[in-house]
Structure formats: structure tokens, C-alpha cells
Motif scaffolding. Structure first.
Motif, mmCIF file in Angstrom:
data_model
loop_
_atom_site.group_PDB
_atom_site.id
_atom_site.type_symbol
_atom_site.label_atom_id
_atom_site.label_comp_id
_atom_site.label_asym_id
_atom_site.label_seq_id
_atom_site.Cartn_x
_atom_site.Cartn_y
_atom_site.Cartn_z
ATOM 1 N N ARG A 1 5.306 10.540 -4.811
ATOM 2 C CA ARG A 1 5.012 9.128 -4.974
ATOM 3 C C ARG A 1 6.295 8.320 -4.871
ATOM 4 O O ARG A 1 7.279 8.607 -5.544
ATOM 5 N N ASN A 2 6.276 7.294 -3.997
ATOM 6 C CA ASN A 2 7.465 6.468 -3.817
ATOM 7 C C ASN A 2 7.082 5.003 -3.599
ATOM 8 O O ASN A 2 7.467 4.386 -2.612
ATOM 9 N N PRO A 3 6.294 4.410 -4.522
ATOM 10 C CA PRO A 3 5.918 3.007 -4.356
ATOM 11 C C PRO A 3 7.080 2.070 -4.638
ATOM 12 O O PRO A 3 8.031 2.425 -5.329
ATOM 13 N N ASP A 4 7.007 0.875 -4.085
ATOM 14 C CA ASP A 4 8.020 -0.164 -4.311
ATOM 15 C C ASP A 4 7.755 -0.809 -5.675
ATOM 16 O O ASP A 4 6.696 -1.415 -5.881
ATOM 17 N N PRO A 5 8.682 -0.712 -6.617
ATOM 18 C CA PRO A 5 8.443 -1.262 -7.965
ATOM 19 C C PRO A 5 8.329 -2.780 -7.994
ATOM 20 O O PRO A 5 7.861 -3.350 -8.987
ATOM 21 N N GLU A 6 8.742 -3.451 -6.913
ATOM 22 C CA GLU A 6 8.696 -4.912 -6.872
ATOM 23 C C GLU A 6 7.311 -5.447 -6.516
ATOM 24 O O GLU A 6 7.046 -6.641 -6.628
ATOM 25 N N TYR A 7 6.415 -4.558 -6.067
ATOM 26 C CA TYR A 7 5.098 -5.005 -5.604
ATOM 27 C C TYR A 7 3.997 -4.103 -6.172
ATOM 28 O O TYR A 7 4.260 -3.016 -6.694
ATOM 29 N N ILE A 8 2.769 -4.575 -6.047
ATOM 30 C CA ILE A 8 1.588 -3.755 -6.317
ATOM 31 C C ILE A 8 0.900 -3.555 -4.971
ATOM 32 O O ILE A 8 0.178 -4.430 -4.484
ATOM 33 N N ASP A 9 1.180 -2.424 -4.350
ATOM 34 C CA ASP A 9 0.731 -2.183 -2.985
ATOM 35 C C ASP A 9 -0.618 -1.481 -2.968
ATOM 36 O O ASP A 9 -0.773 -0.377 -3.496
ATOM 37 N N LEU A 10 -1.592 -2.131 -2.338
ATOM 38 C CA LEU A 10 -2.919 -1.574 -2.162
ATOM 39 C C LEU A 10 -3.043 -1.029 -0.745
ATOM 40 O O LEU A 10 -2.356 -1.495 0.173
ATOM 41 N N LEU A 11 -3.926 -0.049 -0.562
ATOM 42 C CA LEU A 11 -4.000 0.638 0.727
ATOM 43 C C LEU A 11 -5.448 0.880 1.127
ATOM 44 O O LEU A 11 -6.273 1.301 0.312
ATOM 45 N N TYR A 12 -5.727 0.621 2.401
ATOM 46 C CA TYR A 12 -6.991 1.001 3.017
ATOM 47 C C TYR A 12 -6.657 1.901 4.195
ATOM 48 O O TYR A 12 -5.906 1.506 5.088
ATOM 49 N N THR A 13 -7.200 3.128 4.223
ATOM 50 C CA THR A 13 -6.985 4.025 5.353
ATOM 51 C C THR A 13 -8.325 4.516 5.894
ATOM 52 O O THR A 13 -9.353 4.413 5.239
ATOM 53 N N GLY A 14 -8.280 5.068 7.085
ATOM 54 C CA GLY A 14 -9.488 5.601 7.712
ATOM 55 C C GLY A 14 -10.027 4.657 8.769
ATOM 56 O O GLY A 14 -9.380 3.676 9.155
ATOM 57 N N THR A 15 -11.228 4.963 9.253
ATOM 58 C CA THR A 15 -11.851 4.118 10.258
ATOM 59 C C THR A 15 -12.064 2.714 9.709
ATOM 60 O O THR A 15 -12.610 2.533 8.626
ATOM 61 N N ILE A 16 -11.616 1.729 10.458
ATOM 62 C CA ILE A 16 -11.730 0.340 10.026
ATOM 63 C C ILE A 16 -13.085 -0.205 10.467
ATOM 64 O O ILE A 16 -13.374 -0.288 11.664
ATOM 65 N N SER A 17 -13.912 -0.559 9.494
ATOM 66 C CA SER A 17 -15.224 -1.135 9.813
ATOM 67 C C SER A 17 -15.784 -1.824 8.583
ATOM 68 O O SER A 17 -15.340 -1.579 7.454
ATOM 69 N N GLU A 18 -16.765 -2.665 8.819
ATOM 70 C CA GLU A 18 -17.422 -3.345 7.700
ATOM 71 C C GLU A 18 -18.085 -2.350 6.762
ATOM 72 O O GLU A 18 -17.952 -2.442 5.544
ATOM 73 N N SER A 19 -18.797 -1.354 7.335
ATOM 74 C CA SER A 19 -19.514 -0.383 6.501
ATOM 75 C C SER A 19 -18.557 0.499 5.701
ATOM 76 O O SER A 19 -18.922 1.025 4.651
ATOM 77 N N ASN A 20 -17.327 0.664 6.179
ATOM 78 C CA ASN A 20 -16.335 1.451 5.441
ATOM 79 C C ASN A 20 -15.616 0.641 4.364
ATOM 80 O O ASN A 20 -14.770 1.178 3.654
ATOM 81 N N GLY A 21 -15.939 -0.643 4.277
ATOM 82 C CA GLY A 21 -15.435 -1.447 3.166
ATOM 83 C C GLY A 21 -14.145 -2.198 3.407
ATOM 84 O O GLY A 21 -13.542 -2.688 2.450
ATOM 85 N N VAL A 22 -13.722 -2.344 4.661
ATOM 86 C CA VAL A 22 -12.436 -3.002 4.890
ATOM 87 C C VAL A 22 -12.470 -4.466 4.462
ATOM 88 O O VAL A 22 -11.495 -4.980 3.883
ATOM 89 N N PHE A 23 -13.588 -5.161 4.673
ATOM 90 C CA PHE A 23 -13.637 -6.577 4.302
ATOM 91 C C PHE A 23 -13.790 -6.749 2.790
ATOM 92 O O PHE A 23 -13.301 -7.738 2.225
ATOM 93 N N ASP A 24 -14.431 -5.789 2.147
ATOM 94 C CA ASP A 24 -14.453 -5.781 0.684
ATOM 95 C C ASP A 24 -13.038 -5.613 0.138
ATOM 96 O O ASP A 24 -12.641 -6.278 -0.826
ATOM 97 N N ALA A 25 -12.264 -4.705 0.757
ATOM 98 C CA ALA A 25 -10.881 -4.483 0.321
ATOM 99 C C ALA A 25 -10.045 -5.749 0.488
ATOM 100 O O ALA A 25 -9.221 -6.092 -0.384
ATOM 101 N N ILE A 26 -10.260 -6.463 1.588
ATOM 102 C CA ILE A 26 -9.527 -7.703 1.834
ATOM 103 C C ILE A 26 -9.893 -8.759 0.788
ATOM 104 O O ILE A 26 -9.010 -9.434 0.226
ATOM 105 N N ASP A 27 -11.193 -8.903 0.508
ATOM 106 C CA ASP A 27 -11.628 -9.908 -0.470
ATOM 107 C C ASP A 27 -11.087 -9.594 -1.871
ATOM 108 O O ASP A 27 -10.635 -10.506 -2.588
#
Length: 374
Positions: free
Chosen positions: A188-214
Motif C-alpha cells: 500500500r502506497n497511497p498519497d497521505p495528502e489526498y483521499i484517492d478513490l478508484l474505479y477499475t474494470g470495464t467502464i459502463s453504466e451497469s458496472n457502476g462508473v456513473f454511481d462512482a462519479i456521483d
């Protein structure tokens, strides 16, 4: 000692696909018993490896004439290579692989990575009018090829219940995380100055990418340190156009990929630099209800805390490690969620190494030895 020639073949996966190459291919290469050949579409990120030969073809659209005729090109490649074992990674190769087995006596494995019929029926990849016919054709191929399949490999345990054509010759080999020699597990090597969120995998509405953005936008209003990185490929043009529109005015949201595939190494690096990973894939006609997604294995193996959709199967899986915070994208309080993210302790129980490929590799190698008579 003469090596057993094996072909691992797919139409829509790249030749350095994680399952075909990093898991199946490299595991076989370690034994020095197999001459491994991988057929898939071309990738700019291919690394050479002793004992593995790549046979790339050009990419083509999901609804294209090239997709229809390409199985016959793969059949010609079979004839050229003369494999003793074929691992077909997609239903499109079942007919030509069965014909090759009839003519030349190879062993045939069907690696079921998806419930293809359900995917066709309940996703938006194909036009609604053609979905029933495509689904029926796929299921017909799976039934017709059944007498010629020596063994079925299932990427998900639930397929044992879902797929009616399976024989008793079945092995479940899950898509657990396979760290490469240059990758550090659970690093684990996160940047302590930020709270970094991540979405990986196939990008699509059904996979939740727009939910993650909201969700990210709401959290960022509470704390400007919150950022989002989206890493993956988007197959649907309408989703890609919407994605660019959704993030174009938000500097705290970064996209890596979208219109191109992202090397798996970059995905793992993003996981190890993040503070939380999203898993918000919608049920979508029950396709995802009982599946353990690949990203769940990757996140838990690397001890990445997860913002998780309230799917009972996933909640149970993550509870084993205390790995997740349950999130309802349609009804959540950003301040409460952010406070939980900042104060909750994760991975204080269980053994996250159970999400590693090392538990699945012996199943693959034992199966291949059995089929090749080694």
C-alpha cells in the motif's frame, strides 16, 4: 522431454489477457512441460516469455463481419499449430474447436468466463431485437459441442447452478489475483495528502462508473482532498461519450483508458496507490448476484478498502476480511460515509491471501496433467 502443445484461444480478449496469459499461460510455463500458444487480438503491451508464443490478430467490432469469419481463421491456425490441448475461451470457437477435435483428436477444454446467454439477454451490447436469437444460437452451440468437450473450467462457482449443459467433468478455477514477479502483494502506497478513490474494470453504466462519479462528487464537496481515478476500457460508445461529459469540468476526476485497453500492471499500481476502491456493479437481471468479481479478488489481495454495493454475496465475501463499507448509491449521506471512511479499521481479521491465484493454480496444472497423460 517432448512438450505438450497447448493453444489458449479467444476472439475478443487481447493476447496478454490476464486470465489467458498471466494466470493460465505463466502457470503452465513454470512447469516446462508445455509449448503454449495464445491466440487473441493484438496488444501493444505484450512481453515475451520463454515457452509462450503469441498469435495476434487485429481487433474488430462486436457487431462486424470480421467477428463472424474469424473463427475459421482460428481453425486454420489450429491446423498450422497442431495442438494436443485446446482451451477455448469463448463460445464463438466451440464449433471450429469441436471440428478440429473430431478430425485430429485433440483434447478440448471450454473455459467459461461468463454466462454468455445471460450477458447477451440483459446487457446493452447488442440491439434488443437480436438478443433472443443470439442467446439461442450461443446456447445451441454449447449444447451441440457438449459431446466433444473433455472438461469444463468455470470462472465462477455459480455457473454450476446456472448452466444446464455442463457435464460432470467440471473444475472451478476462479479469477483470483496473480501477482507477477515485479509486483508486491498487499503493498500500500497511497498519497497521505489526498483521499484517492478508484474505479477499475470495464467502464459502463451497469458496472457502476456513473454511481462512482456521483458519490465522489458528493464526498468532494465535504472534503476537497477526495479524488477519483477511473482505470479501464469502455466498449460502448454512448457510455464513453457520457463519461467524458460527466468528468470534463472536474479536475479531481482522472481517466486512464476509456477508448483503449490499460495494461494490467497499471491497474495494480492504481490499486496500490488508492485509499478506497468502488465495487458498484448493478444486479442487471441477476447476472452479477452470486459472482465474485475479479476486482474483489484484486482489491482484497492488495488490502484495498472497498466501497461496496449492498450485494449479499459480496458483503459476505468482504466480511471475512472486514474489507468494505456498504454503500447504496441511490441513498447515502456523504458526511456520514466520509466519516466512516476516515475512522473505520479494515483488514483486521481473516487472511486476504486466500484471494491469490496460488490457490487456483494447482487445479489447472492437475487438470492439464490428467488430460495430457503426464
Amino acid at each position: 522431454m517432448k512438450k505438450t502443445k497447448v493453444v489458449i484461444a479467444s476472439l475478443l480478449k487481447p493476447i496478454d489477457d490476464t486470465r489467458m496469459y498471466e494466470k493460465f499461460g505463466l502457470s503452465m510455463a513454470e512447469t516446462n512441460k508445455y509449448d503454449i500458444n495464445i491466440i487473441g487480438f493484438d496488444s501493444k503491451n505484450v512481453r515475451t516469455h520463454e515457452g509462450i508464443t503469441f498469435h495476434p490478430h487485429g481487433p474488430f467490432g462486436r457487431l462486424s463481419f470480421q467477428r463472424l469469419i474469424h473463427p475459421f481463421k482460428v481453425f486454420k491456425k489450429y491446423i498450422q499449430l497442431k495442438p494436443e490441448i485446446i482451451i477455448a475461451n469463448t463460445h464463438e470457437l466451440l464449433i471450429v474447436s469441436s471440428v478440429y477435435k473430431i478430425l485430429f483428436g485433440s483434447k478440448l477444454i471450454y473455459d467459461l468466463r461468463e454466462n454468455y446467454v445471460k450477458n447477451i439477454r440483459f446487457t446493452q451490447v447488442f440491439p434488443p431485437a437480436v438478443r433472443p436469437f443470439l442467446a439461442a444460437w450461443v446456447r445451441l452451440k454449447e449444447w451441440l459441442s457438449r459431446p466433444f468437450i473433455n472438461h469444463y473450467i468455470l470462472a465462477e462457482r455459480v455457473y454450476n447452478k446456472q448452466l444446464p449443459f455442463l457435464s460432470k467433468r467440471v473444475t472451478v478455477i476462479e479469477n483470483k489475483y496473480a501477482p507477477q514477479t515485479h509486483e508486491s502483494t498487499a503493498y500500500r502506497n497511497p498519497d497521505p495528502e489526498y483521499i484517492d478513490l478508484l474505479y477499475t474494470g470495464t467502464i459502463s453504466e451497469s458496472n457502476g462508473v456513473f454511481d462512482a462519479i456521483d458519490i465522489t462528487k458528493s464526498l468532494h464537496l465535504c472534503d476537497p482532498k477526495v479524488r477519483l481515478r477511473i482505470v479501464g476500457y469502455c466498449a460502448l460508445k454512448k457510455d464513453l461519450m457520457r463519461l467524458h461529459k460527466e468528468i470534463e469540468h472536474y479536475e479531481f476526476i482522472e481517466l486512464n483508458g476509456g477508448d483503449h485497453l490499460v495494461p494490467h500492471l497499471e491497474i495494480i499500481e492504481a490499486i496500490q496507490k488508492a485509499d478506497f476502491g468502488f465495487v458498484l456493479k448493478r444486479s442487471n437481471g441477476g447476472i452479477n448476484d452470486d459472482k465474485i468479481l475479479t476486482r474483489l479478488f484484486e482489491y482484497t489481495a492488495n488490502k484495498l478498502p472497498i466501497l461496496l454495493l449492498n450485494n449479499p454475496t459480496w458483503l459476505q465475501f468482504c466480511a471475512e476480511f472486514n474489507a468494505a463499507i456498504e454503500v447504496n448509491p441511490d441513498d447515502f449521506d456523504a458526511k456520514t460515509l466520509l466519516n466512516t471512511m476516515k475512522t473505520k479499521t479494515f483488514y483486521d481479521r481473516g487472511n486476504a491471501s486466500s484471494s491469490l491465484w496460488s490457490s487456483e493454480k494447482p487445479k489447472l496444472l492437475n487438470l492439464l496433467e490428467e488430460l495430457s497423460g503426464q
